[in-house]
Design a protein around this motif. Structure first.
Motif, PDB file in Angstrom:
ATOM      1  N   SER A  49       0.834  -1.205   0.000  1.00 25.13           N
ATOM      2  CA  SER A  49       0.000   0.000   0.000  1.00 25.13           C
ATOM      3  C   SER A  49       0.870   1.258   0.000  1.00 25.13           C
ATOM      4  CB  SER A  49      -0.920   0.017   1.223  1.00 25.13           C
ATOM      5  OG  SER A  49      -1.786  -1.094   1.230  1.00 25.13           O
ATOM      6  N   ILE A  50       0.391   2.296  -0.665  1.00 26.75           N
ATOM      7  CA  ILE A  50       1.105   3.565  -0.728  1.00 26.75           C
ATOM      8  C   ILE A  50       0.508   4.516   0.308  1.00 26.75           C
ATOM      9  CG2 ILE A  50       1.793   5.508  -2.172  1.00 26.75           C
ATOM     10  CD1 ILE A  50       2.974   2.850  -3.053  1.00 26.75           C
ATOM     11  N   VAL A  51       1.329   4.870   1.278  1.00 27.36           N
ATOM     12  CA  VAL A  51       0.920   5.787   2.336  1.00 27.36           C
ATOM     13  C   VAL A  51       1.769   7.045   2.242  1.00 27.36           C
ATOM     14  CG1 VAL A  51       0.789   6.163   4.832  1.00 27.36           C
ATOM     15  CG2 VAL A  51       0.168   3.934   3.872  1.00 27.36           C
ATOM     16  N   MET A  52       1.121   8.206   2.191  1.00 31.96           N
ATOM     17  CA  MET A  52       1.827   9.480   2.139  1.00 31.96           C
ATOM     18  C   MET A  52       1.342  10.374   3.266  1.00 31.96           C
ATOM     19  SD  MET A  52       1.808  10.465  -1.911  1.00 31.96           S
ATOM     20  CE  MET A  52       2.292   9.300  -3.192  1.00 31.96           C
ATOM     21  N   LEU A  79       5.128   8.515  10.584  1.00 36.84           N
ATOM     22  CA  LEU A  79       5.432   7.542   9.532  1.00 36.84           C
ATOM     23  C   LEU A  79       6.356   6.429  10.011  1.00 36.84           C
ATOM     24  CD1 LEU A  79       5.812   9.790   6.351  1.00 36.84           C
ATOM     25  CD2 LEU A  79       3.818   8.499   7.127  1.00 36.84           C
ATOM     26  N   GLN A  80       7.134   6.698  11.047  1.00 38.34           N
ATOM     27  CA  GLN A  80       8.035   5.660  11.559  1.00 38.34           C
ATOM     28  C   GLN A  80       7.270   4.411  12.008  1.00 38.34           C
ATOM     29  OE1 GLN A  80      10.085   7.165  15.059  1.00 38.34           O
ATOM     30  NE2 GLN A  80       8.242   8.181  15.801  1.00 38.34           N
ATOM     31  N   TYR A  81       6.022   4.589  12.433  1.00 38.35           N
ATOM     32  CA  TYR A  81       5.254   3.448  12.932  1.00 38.35           C
ATOM     33  C   TYR A  81       4.704   2.574  11.797  1.00 38.35           C
ATOM     34  CZ  TYR A  81       5.628   6.016  17.287  1.00 38.35           C
ATOM     35  OH  TYR A  81       6.119   6.677  18.387  1.00 38.35           O
ATOM     36  N   PRO A 120       6.473   4.182   3.885  1.00 36.43           N
ATOM     37  CA  PRO A 120       5.704   5.408   3.643  1.00 36.43           C
ATOM     38  C   PRO A 120       6.536   6.482   2.946  1.00 36.43           C
ATOM     39  CG  PRO A 120       6.532   5.408   5.880  1.00 36.43           C
ATOM     40  CD  PRO A 120       7.037   4.135   5.248  1.00 36.43           C
ATOM     41  N   ILE A 121       5.838   7.508   2.493  1.00 37.62           N
ATOM     42  CA  ILE A 121       6.478   8.660   1.862  1.00 37.62           C
ATOM     43  C   ILE A 121       6.064   9.912   2.618  1.00 37.62           C
ATOM     44  CG2 ILE A 121       6.665  10.057  -0.246  1.00 37.62           C
ATOM     45  CD1 ILE A 121       5.909   7.485  -1.796  1.00 37.62           C
ATOM     46  N   GLY A 122       7.044  10.695   3.020  1.00 33.89           N
ATOM     47  CA  GLY A 122       6.762  11.953   3.704  1.00 33.89           C
ATOM     48  C   GLY A 122       6.992  13.134   2.786  1.00 33.89           C
ATOM     49  N   ILE A 123       6.214  14.180   2.984  1.00 31.50           N
ATOM     50  CA  ILE A 123       6.366  15.439   2.247  1.00 31.50           C
ATOM     51  C   ILE A 123       6.435  16.542   3.291  1.00 31.50           C
ATOM     52  CG2 ILE A 123       5.379  16.998   0.524  1.00 31.50           C
ATOM     53  CD1 ILE A 123       3.759  14.428  -0.431  1.00 31.50           C
ATOM     54  N   GLU A 124       7.559  17.231   3.359  1.00 30.50           N
ATOM     55  CA  GLU A 124       7.795  18.196   4.436  1.00 30.50           C
ATOM     56  C   GLU A 124       8.568  19.401   3.890  1.00 30.50           C
ATOM     57  OE1 GLU A 124       8.371  20.524   7.413  1.00 30.50           O
ATOM     58  OE2 GLU A 124       7.064  18.778   7.684  1.00 30.50           O
ATOM     59  N   GLY A 150      15.408   6.886   8.114  1.00 27.90           N
ATOM     60  CA  GLY A 150      15.153   5.971   7.005  1.00 27.90           C
ATOM     61  C   GLY A 150      13.804   6.160   6.356  1.00 27.90           C
ATOM     62  N   ILE A 151      13.192   7.317   6.551  1.00 26.69           N
ATOM     63  CA  ILE A 151      11.881   7.601   5.954  1.00 26.69           C
ATOM     64  C   ILE A 151      12.067   8.413   4.681  1.00 26.69           C
ATOM     65  CG2 ILE A 151       9.662   8.759   6.310  1.00 26.69           C
ATOM     66  CD1 ILE A 151      10.097   8.222   9.343  1.00 26.69           C
ATOM     67  N   ASP A 152      11.541   7.913   3.595  1.00 29.33           N
ATOM     68  CA  ASP A 152      11.594   8.599   2.302  1.00 29.33           C
ATOM     69  C   ASP A 152      10.824   9.910   2.425  1.00 29.33           C
ATOM     70  OD1 ASP A 152      11.544   9.463  -0.292  1.00 29.33           O
ATOM     71  OD2 ASP A 152      10.402   7.773  -1.085  1.00 29.33           O
ATOM     72  N   THR A 153      11.552  11.035   2.432  1.00 30.05           N
ATOM     73  CA  THR A 153      10.924  12.338   2.658  1.00 30.05           C
ATOM     74  C   THR A 153      11.292  13.309   1.548  1.00 30.05           C
ATOM     75  OG1 THR A 153      11.051  11.977   5.062  1.00 30.05           O
ATOM     76  CG2 THR A 153      10.638  14.222   4.305  1.00 30.05           C
ATOM     77  N   ARG A 154      10.275  13.888   0.913  1.00 27.84           N
ATOM     78  CA  ARG A 154      10.480  14.895  -0.141  1.00 27.84           C
ATOM     79  C   ARG A 154      10.395  16.273   0.500  1.00 27.84           C
ATOM     80  NH1 ARG A 154       8.758  11.308  -4.334  1.00 27.84           N
ATOM     81  NH2 ARG A 154       9.128   9.250  -3.390  1.00 27.84           N
ATOM     82  N   ILE A 155      11.406  17.090   0.326  1.00 28.53           N
ATOM     83  CA  ILE A 155      11.427  18.429   0.917  1.00 28.53           C
ATOM     84  C   ILE A 155      10.772  19.395  -0.067  1.00 28.53           C
ATOM     85  CG2 ILE A 155      12.878  20.255   1.887  1.00 28.53           C
ATOM     86  CD1 ILE A 155      14.968  18.083   2.492  1.00 28.53           C
TER      87      ILE A 155
END
Length: 407
Positions: free
Chosen positions: A100-103, A113-115, A123-127, A140-145
């Motif tokens: 599943s894709i979680v953003m 997202l760590q959980y 997961p994918i983070g956007i920050e 280790g969380i894929d995060t787009r700045i």
């Protein structure tokens, strides 16, 4: 003349005027004290048409959520427990799998997202803030700045089964563009969950310290439901939460998605809001007078304590506290210092009041008589952390929604 940022109608009804205030998270380096500080009027109005409550004068997000942004979500144990419970619940409710894709939009330091990683979901983070995003990346969380919006959403090559947006809808000046981005990247049967402080509770419990320039809007279901529908999104369920003095968790999906039934909770909240008067102007107009009384009561209490020789300090260099302290005119003559567990804030000064921020260990050294719990929404957690102060008879003080002293 000010116009509503959403429906463009003229704004006629003032909600509250808190005077000139610095940006709530603009903490000051000691060596820059003599160079002054940027301040803006902090006035809030309600749109008579769409009922969106909004700040009139604001700084653009890129100036607030910059590389020196100091709000990190991971310093509250109760908030982390809340997030961990949410992840367990939502995985089961939506039957999410490892593929599943979680953003998450405004994913901060990866606090939530760590959980998901514990369940095998990547997961994918956007920050937008580089300083906090880098902490998430280190986890280790894929995060787009990046700042999220429709154009950014179009650049993503994945569609989401779940989009999470906790306490961020209020932080965006263009809600239409923000929700348009959700619509762009949400799978046909995907779900969005939004969490935000409920405007009804802000008014009911005098939570005016929740108001600051970083929060562009203050949200009711009357407004959010309408805004979602105009973006071809449907609000199908709501949960009441205890976080941030009383928040809502809203479930949203595409209007064309018939797999989700509309819960009775949606109508229940709408009925409650109308009964409280959020669809009329009187309740908004009365709010300012309530705030003035709180200011007078707080000042009277603190003046009396200082005249009797008591030492007062604060716990938690929270943004909401900066609104409260600056509006009430509470500076170093009342509060000797504030402590905060976040090392990124220690050594700085509070914006406007210039009260120094120290490490929590300072409390044991000075043994204050009174400790003002500035983030009142975390008072139970904080009082437990500071239970050792009973050794010298320290008292806790909470100022919102009214003055409360806990021995």
């Amino acid at each position: 003349m000010y116009k509503c940022r959403y429906c463009k109608e003229k704004l006629n009804t003032l909600f509250v005027d808190l005077g000139l205030e610095p940006l709530a998270n603009d903490y000051i380096k000691k060596e820059l004290v003599g160079k002054g500080q940027y301040q803006l009027p902090l006035r809030v109005a309600v749109c008579d048409k769409c009922r969106l409550v909004q700040v009139l004068d604001f700084e653009m997000p890129k100036e607030i959520f910059n590389s020196d942004y100091k709000y990190f979500s991971s310093y509250s144990t109760s908030w982390l427990n809340h997030c961990k419970s949410y992840v367990h619940m939502i995985i089961n409710r939506l039957s999410l799998k490892s593929e599943s894709i979680v953003m998450e939009v405004a994913s901060n330091d990866g606090y939530l997202l760590q959980y998901f990683k514990e369940y095998g979901i990547t997961p994918i983070g956007i920050e937008p803030s580089k300083s906090v995003a880098e902490v998430a990346i280190e986890k280790g969380i894929d995060t787009r700045i990046a700042f999220f919006g429709t154009e950014f959403a179009k650049s993503l090559d994945k569609k989401a089964d779940l989009i999470i947006a906790n306490n961020v809808l209020a932080h965006v000046p263009d809600i239409r563009d923000f929700l348009g981005g959700f619509k762009e990247i949400l799978k046909p049967e995907g779900v969005i969950t939004l969490e935000f402080p409920h405007l009804l509770n802000i008014i009911r419990y005098n939570q005016f310290d929740t108001i600051y320039h970083e929060h562009f809007s203050y949200l009711s279901i009357l407004a959010v439901k309408r805004i979602c529908e105009e973006q071809e999104l449907i609000l199908f369920d709501i949960e009441k939460l205890n976080t941030h003095g009383g928040s809502l968790r809203v479930y949203v999906t595409h209007s064309k998605n018939k797999s989700q039934q509309i819960s009775e909770h949606v109508e229940e909240i709408l009925v409650e809001e109308r009964a409280f008067g959020l669809d009329k102007n009187l309740v908004y107009e009365e709010f300012a007078e309530k705030i003035k009384k709180i200011k007078l009561n707080v000042l009277e209490k603190l003046i009396a304590l200082k005249k009797s020789g008591k030492q007062i300090i604060g716990y938690g260099a929270a943004a909401k506290g900066n609104t409260l302290l600056n509006y009430c005119g509470i500076g170093k003559e009342f509060i000797d210092y504030v402590v905060d567990a976040n090392p990124n804030k220690q050594g700085f000064l509070l914006p406007g009041t210039l009260i120094p921020i120290l490490a929590p260990e300072e409390i044991s050294k000075t043994k204050p008589d009174y400790i003002i719990i500035i983030p009142w929404n975390l008072k139970e957690e904080i009082m437990e952390t500071l239970s050792y102060t009973k050794e010298w008879g320290a008292k806790f003080m909470i100022l919102i929604p009214e003055i409360e002293v806990v021995v």
